[in-house]
Design an enzyme around this catalytic site. Sequence first.
Site, PDB file in Angstrom:
ATOM      1  N   PRO A  53       0.783  -1.084  -0.031  1.00 34.47           N
ATOM      2  CA  PRO A  53       0.115   0.174  -0.039  1.00 34.47           C
ATOM      3  C   PRO A  53       0.973   1.432   0.023  1.00 34.47           C
ATOM      4  O   PRO A  53       1.850   1.226   0.810  1.00 34.47           O
ATOM      5  CB  PRO A  53      -0.601  -0.202   1.259  1.00 34.47           C
ATOM      6  CG  PRO A  53       0.324  -0.842   2.226  1.00 34.47           C
ATOM      7  CD  PRO A  53       0.906  -1.838   1.357  1.00 34.47           C
ATOM      8  N   GLY A  54       0.335   2.470  -0.792  1.00 31.44           N
ATOM      9  CA  GLY A  54       1.140   3.294  -0.757  1.00 31.44           C
ATOM     10  C   GLY A  54       0.143   4.664  -0.225  1.00 31.44           C
ATOM     11  O   GLY A  54       0.258   5.011   0.602  1.00 31.44           O
ATOM     12  N   TYR A  81      -3.057  14.216 -14.254  1.00 27.85           N
ATOM     13  CA  TYR A  81      -4.316  13.279 -14.157  1.00 27.85           C
ATOM     14  C   TYR A  81      -5.424  13.890 -14.260  1.00 27.85           C
ATOM     15  O   TYR A  81      -6.537  13.433 -14.132  1.00 27.85           O
ATOM     16  CB  TYR A  81      -4.012  12.476 -13.026  1.00 27.85           C
ATOM     17  CG  TYR A  81      -2.738  11.705 -12.854  1.00 27.85           C
ATOM     18  CD1 TYR A  81      -2.061  10.983 -13.711  1.00 27.85           C
ATOM     19  CD2 TYR A  81      -1.940  12.042 -11.570  1.00 27.85           C
ATOM     20  CE1 TYR A  81      -0.785  10.345 -13.316  1.00 27.85           C
ATOM     21  CE2 TYR A  81      -0.823  11.572 -11.365  1.00 27.85           C
ATOM     22  CZ  TYR A  81      -0.244  10.787 -12.198  1.00 27.85           C
ATOM     23  OH  TYR A  81       0.959  10.089 -11.920  1.00 27.85           O
ATOM     24  N   CYS A 129       4.351  29.194 -16.317  1.00 29.10           N
ATOM     25  CA  CYS A 129       3.886  29.697 -17.555  1.00 29.10           C
ATOM     26  C   CYS A 129       3.357  28.632 -18.284  1.00 29.10           C
ATOM     27  O   CYS A 129       3.827  28.478 -19.553  1.00 29.10           O
ATOM     28  CB  CYS A 129       5.200  30.421 -18.106  1.00 29.10           C
ATOM     29  SG  CYS A 129       5.376  31.933 -17.029  1.00 29.10           S
ATOM     30  N   TYR A 142       2.444  10.847  -3.546  1.00 27.27           N
ATOM     31  CA  TYR A 142       2.539  11.350  -4.926  1.00 27.27           C
ATOM     32  C   TYR A 142       2.504  12.828  -5.029  1.00 27.27           C
ATOM     33  O   TYR A 142       1.988  13.509  -6.035  1.00 27.27           O
ATOM     34  CB  TYR A 142       1.667  10.682  -5.951  1.00 27.27           C
ATOM     35  CG  TYR A 142       1.754   9.004  -5.779  1.00 27.27           C
ATOM     36  CD1 TYR A 142       2.620   8.418  -5.908  1.00 27.27           C
ATOM     37  CD2 TYR A 142       0.632   8.569  -5.192  1.00 27.27           C
ATOM     38  CE1 TYR A 142       2.963   7.110  -6.237  1.00 27.27           C
ATOM     39  CE2 TYR A 142       0.480   6.929  -5.239  1.00 27.27           C
ATOM     40  CZ  TYR A 142       1.796   6.289  -5.306  1.00 27.27           C
ATOM     41  OH  TYR A 142       1.705   5.065  -5.474  1.00 27.27           O
TER      42      TYR A 142
HETATM   43  N1  LLP Z   1       3.006  -1.644  -6.058  1.00 33.23           N
HETATM   44  C1  LLP Z   1       3.296  -1.352  -7.262  1.00 33.23           C
HETATM   45  C2  LLP Z   1       3.995  -2.422  -8.073  1.00 33.23           C
HETATM   46  C3  LLP Z   1       2.992  -0.095  -7.924  1.00 33.23           C
HETATM   47  O1  LLP Z   1       3.299   0.176  -9.055  1.00 33.23           O
HETATM   48  C4  LLP Z   1       2.307   1.022  -6.909  1.00 33.23           C
HETATM   49  C5  LLP Z   1       1.969   2.276  -7.636  1.00 33.23           C
HETATM   50  C6  LLP Z   1       2.043   0.692  -5.673  1.00 33.23           C
HETATM   51  C7  LLP Z   1       2.488  -0.727  -5.283  1.00 33.23           C
HETATM   52  C8  LLP Z   1       1.460   1.567  -4.711  1.00 33.23           C
HETATM   53  O2  LLP Z   1       0.014   1.910  -5.084  1.00 33.23           O
HETATM   54  P1  LLP Z   1      -0.993   2.610  -4.315  1.00 33.23           P
HETATM   55  O3  LLP Z   1      -1.251   1.887  -3.189  1.00 33.23           O
HETATM   56  O4  LLP Z   1      -0.282   3.773  -3.919  1.00 33.23           O
HETATM   57  O5  LLP Z   1      -2.229   2.889  -5.289  1.00 33.23           O
HETATM   58  N2  LLP Z   1       1.605   8.934  -9.425  1.00 33.23           N
HETATM   59  C9  LLP Z   1      -0.056   8.303  -9.678  1.00 33.23           C
HETATM   60  C10 LLP Z   1       0.167   7.012  -8.989  1.00 33.23           C
HETATM   61  C11 LLP Z   1       1.088   6.274  -9.443  1.00 33.23           C
HETATM   62  C12 LLP Z   1       0.971   4.729  -8.690  1.00 33.23           C
HETATM   63  C13 LLP Z   1       2.184   3.728  -9.193  1.00 33.23           C
HETATM   64  N3  LLP Z   1       2.440   2.672  -8.615  1.00 33.23           N
HETATM   65  C14 LLP Z   1      -0.788   9.312  -8.674  1.00 33.23           C
HETATM   66  O6  LLP Z   1      -0.397  10.273  -8.480  1.00 33.23           O
HETATM   67  O7  LLP Z   1      -1.901   9.259  -8.542  1.00 33.23           O
END
Ligand code: LLP
Length: 419
Positions: free
Chosen positions: A276-277, A318, A343, A372
């Site tokens: 989880p992130g 996004y 700009c 992010y």
């Molecule tokens: N595991 C893998 C292999 C991933 O590629 C990612 C996120 C995660 C875990 C974590 O995912 P989460 O739980 O945070 O959804 N920059 C974008 C999000 C990119 C996510 C990339 N991979 C944004 O700002 O929405």
Amino acid sequence: MDHFAYQNGVMHAEDVPLPVIAEAVGTPVYVYSRATLERHARVFREALAGVPDKLIAFAVKSNPNLAVLRVLQQQGMGADVVSVGEMRRALAAGIAPGLILFSGVGKTAAEMAAALDAGIGQFNIESEEEGIELAAIAAAKGMTAQCTLRINPDVDAGTHDKISTGKADNKFGVPISEAGQIFGALARLPGINLRGVAVHIGSQLADLAPLEAAFVKLGQLVASLRSAGHTVTHVDLGGGLGVPYRMGEVLPAPAEYGAMVARVTKDWGVKLIFEPGRVIAGNAGVLLTRVVRVKRGIKDPFVIVDAAMNDLARPALYGAYHHFEAVAPRGGRMTANIVGPICETGDTFAMGRECDALAAGDLAVFRTAGAYGATMASSYNSRGFVAEVLVGGDKFAVVADRIEAGAIMAAERVPEWLA
Ligand code: LLP
């Protein structure tokens, strides 16, 4: 639930008034709440109480700040990393190498060697080619890399296209239709112990159904790998759980996710890994900004803030929504276009947004900026890198210095032959 709330009409992070941070550190600045990070880590862990054998590895890409990683290390979390840079941060924060997983489609030979030397716990291999290369590097070192094979389950996560990762035409993992054959080929190689499979279908998922569909497919694959004689002891279910960005928005709770996982995986007999992130860090941070000026518009006024798309890229990249509110609302409301100083027209946080009435000099926040956010910052328009602050109770500390544009310029030079 988070710990950013108004006390006596002024928004606080835990017990620290945001104007105190703005005064001390300047704006724009990311402000994280330790109590919120801890709460989210605990809620996620408790949601998975029905899963007996597990590792929760924080997706470092979502917020790689060392102090944030330390808070999560103290919560017992491992780390999911996608570069040696992220691996070094996880190690520096005190996360045990054995709790670190290395994901990503483009691990270089040098990165694989460094990760082997560091003794990380698992590689999530994303292609047959990568598996062959890793096996050779590990075998040459007389080592065995613990690995899973990342599967592309061909499931539409139903999220923004740029953050979907589990459709057949995405670059991630091996097609589920070829997984049995590739697993068989890699499992024979010396230098790697292929002990399971991994999946991650996308980020900011607002619905559990695609996750469940992917997990069910993975369970069927585990059964068929076993019937082909393979030993499967680890399954990595990735991350992806969405968080509310709008006030009052309701998303699947971690508890619902945990119950679904426990139900779908109950007979698998494996150690489950989670990455989880956003669900941990997203609502544990805000971007604190000051209004530079309010400019008349043909329709709505432009509230020009000192944060920009280089500091918080998500709206420009996004079309993402970030709730915006005054730090010390005076009671009135306005409809405004909220923009940064950069700009290009893409440097727009919101058009025609109803928000607190604001005037030049006022402080405001973009919420849900803990994931992010700072990590995707750039120095576009030579604006320097935004500072980060961690609050804990009534204390706060600068946990990432503002890198001024001058410091970035100091790393550049004009060659002598141009002089
Ligand atoms: N595991 C893998 C292999 C991933 O590629 C990612 C996120 C995660 C875990 C974590 O995912 P989460 O739980 O945070 O959804 N920059 C974008 C999000 C990119 C996510 C990339 N991979 C944004 O700002 O929405």
